[in-house]
Design an enzyme around this catalytic site. Structure first.
Site, PDB file in Angstrom:
ATOM      1  N   ARG A  40     100.404  -1.623  94.315  1.00 54.14           N
ATOM      2  CA  ARG A  40      99.198  -0.791  94.192  1.00 54.14           C
ATOM      3  C   ARG A  40      98.667  -0.977  92.778  1.00 54.14           C
ATOM      4  O   ARG A  40      99.359  -0.686  91.803  1.00 54.14           O
ATOM      5  CB  ARG A  40      99.534   0.674  94.468  1.00 54.14           C
ATOM      6  CG  ARG A  40      98.403   1.677  94.192  1.00 54.14           C
ATOM      7  CD  ARG A  40      97.192   1.414  95.073  1.00 54.14           C
ATOM      8  NE  ARG A  40      96.243   2.517  95.032  1.00 54.14           N
ATOM      9  CZ  ARG A  40      95.304   2.689  94.105  1.00 54.14           C
ATOM     10  NH1 ARG A  40      95.213   1.825  93.092  1.00 54.14           N
ATOM     11  NH2 ARG A  40      94.473   3.705  94.176  1.00 54.14           N
ATOM     12  N   GLU A  48      87.513   3.282 100.175  1.00 49.98           N
ATOM     13  CA  GLU A  48      88.306   3.210 101.393  1.00 49.98           C
ATOM     14  C   GLU A  48      87.668   2.244 102.386  1.00 49.98           C
ATOM     15  O   GLU A  48      86.488   1.908 102.281  1.00 49.98           O
ATOM     16  CB  GLU A  48      88.428   4.604 102.021  1.00 49.98           C
ATOM     17  CG  GLU A  48      89.181   5.605 101.167  1.00 49.98           C
ATOM     18  CD  GLU A  48      90.644   5.240 100.992  1.00 49.98           C
ATOM     19  OE1 GLU A  48      91.268   4.759 101.970  1.00 49.98           O
ATOM     20  OE2 GLU A  48      91.171   5.416  99.881  1.00 49.98           O
ATOM     21  N   ARG A  82     105.107   2.435  96.938  1.00 55.54           N
ATOM     22  CA  ARG A  82     104.437   1.231  96.447  1.00 55.54           C
ATOM     23  C   ARG A  82     104.688   1.060  94.951  1.00 55.54           C
ATOM     24  O   ARG A  82     104.792   2.043  94.218  1.00 55.54           O
ATOM     25  CB  ARG A  82     102.931   1.315  96.713  1.00 55.54           C
ATOM     26  CG  ARG A  82     102.572   1.463  98.176  1.00 55.54           C
ATOM     27  CD  ARG A  82     101.080   1.670  98.372  1.00 55.54           C
ATOM     28  NE  ARG A  82     100.600   2.874  97.706  1.00 55.54           N
ATOM     29  CZ  ARG A  82      99.354   3.352  97.827  1.00 55.54           C
ATOM     30  NH1 ARG A  82      98.477   2.705  98.568  1.00 55.54           N
ATOM     31  NH2 ARG A  82      98.994   4.447  97.189  1.00 55.54           N
TER      32      ARG A  82
END
Length: 218
Positions: A40, A48, A82
């Protein structure tokens, strides 16, 4: 590409090939010892997938790193497991910075005080690059909050029961959602939106907005 390996209490340098693009700010690294690690990107937040420029941000990232060897300076892990990190491209550029500079990501100021990212965002906004071409651009963290607060969802409407073909709505061809023309989300939908009749939108399988419910009442 050679990465300098260094280890501190909170940081590790990784190298490998990018084998997956989940979205604009999340990628999959295959390390030299054959581990798959979800990365990430630190300090930034891309739109998004169902936001304007979400698909373009993902494609931008893919164009820069997919199938290529990169170096990742890791920082920590998030609650989803992540690895948070900064990604260095083969030519030395930083992917995190490139996304912000090109207008495909926001500087995530809640988690980052990086002055370079602040400057790059100001420059991108001034030049109206990418998402900044939309004066009503919505930050992804606000968009996610909006989606969570509207969990009850709109009613399902069968297009065969709609006879009024004169009612026009704003239809997002990327997400399939439709909005009343006066909806605040319609004003922010400029990249993939068209004006069509409600009946046509429903025939396409359109999904009513969770805020305005299209032209329907909850």
């Amino acid at each position: 590409m050679i990465c300098t390996l260094f280890v501190t209490a909170t940081s590790l340098s990784l190298s490998g090939q990018i084998i997956g693009i989940k979205d604009g700010d999340t990628i999959v690294l295959l390390t030299d010892d054959n581990r798959q690690i979800v990365i990430r990107l630190s300090g930034i937040d891309c739109p998004e997938k169902n936001q304007p420029f979400g698909t373009k941000a993902k494609q931008f990232t893919s164009n820069l790193v997919y199938g290529k060897r990169v170096c990742v300076q890791t920082q920590s892990r998030d609650r989803y497991g992540r690895t948070i990190g900064t990604v260095y491209l083969p030519d030395g550029r930083i992917l995190n910075n490139e996304l912000v500079s090109s207008g495909y990501a926001w500087h995530y100021e809640h988690y980052s005080k990086d002055t370079t990212l602040q400057r790059l965002q100001q420059e991108a906004k001034k030049a109206q690059r990418g998402l900044w071409s939309d004066s009503n651009a919505v930050a992804p963290w606000d968009f996610r909050h909006h989606d969570k607060s509207s969990a009850s969802g709109p009613p399902v409407v069968n297009y065969k029961t709609v006879t009024d073909v004169s009612t026009y709505i704003i239809y997002n061809t990327e997400t399939g959602k439709y909005h009343a023309p006066t909806c605040r989300w319609a004003a922010q939908c400029s990249d993939n939106c068209i004006s069509i009749s409600l009946k046509v939108a429903l025939r396409r399988g359109g999904i009513p907005c969770k805020v305005c419910y299209g032209t329907h009442k909850k």
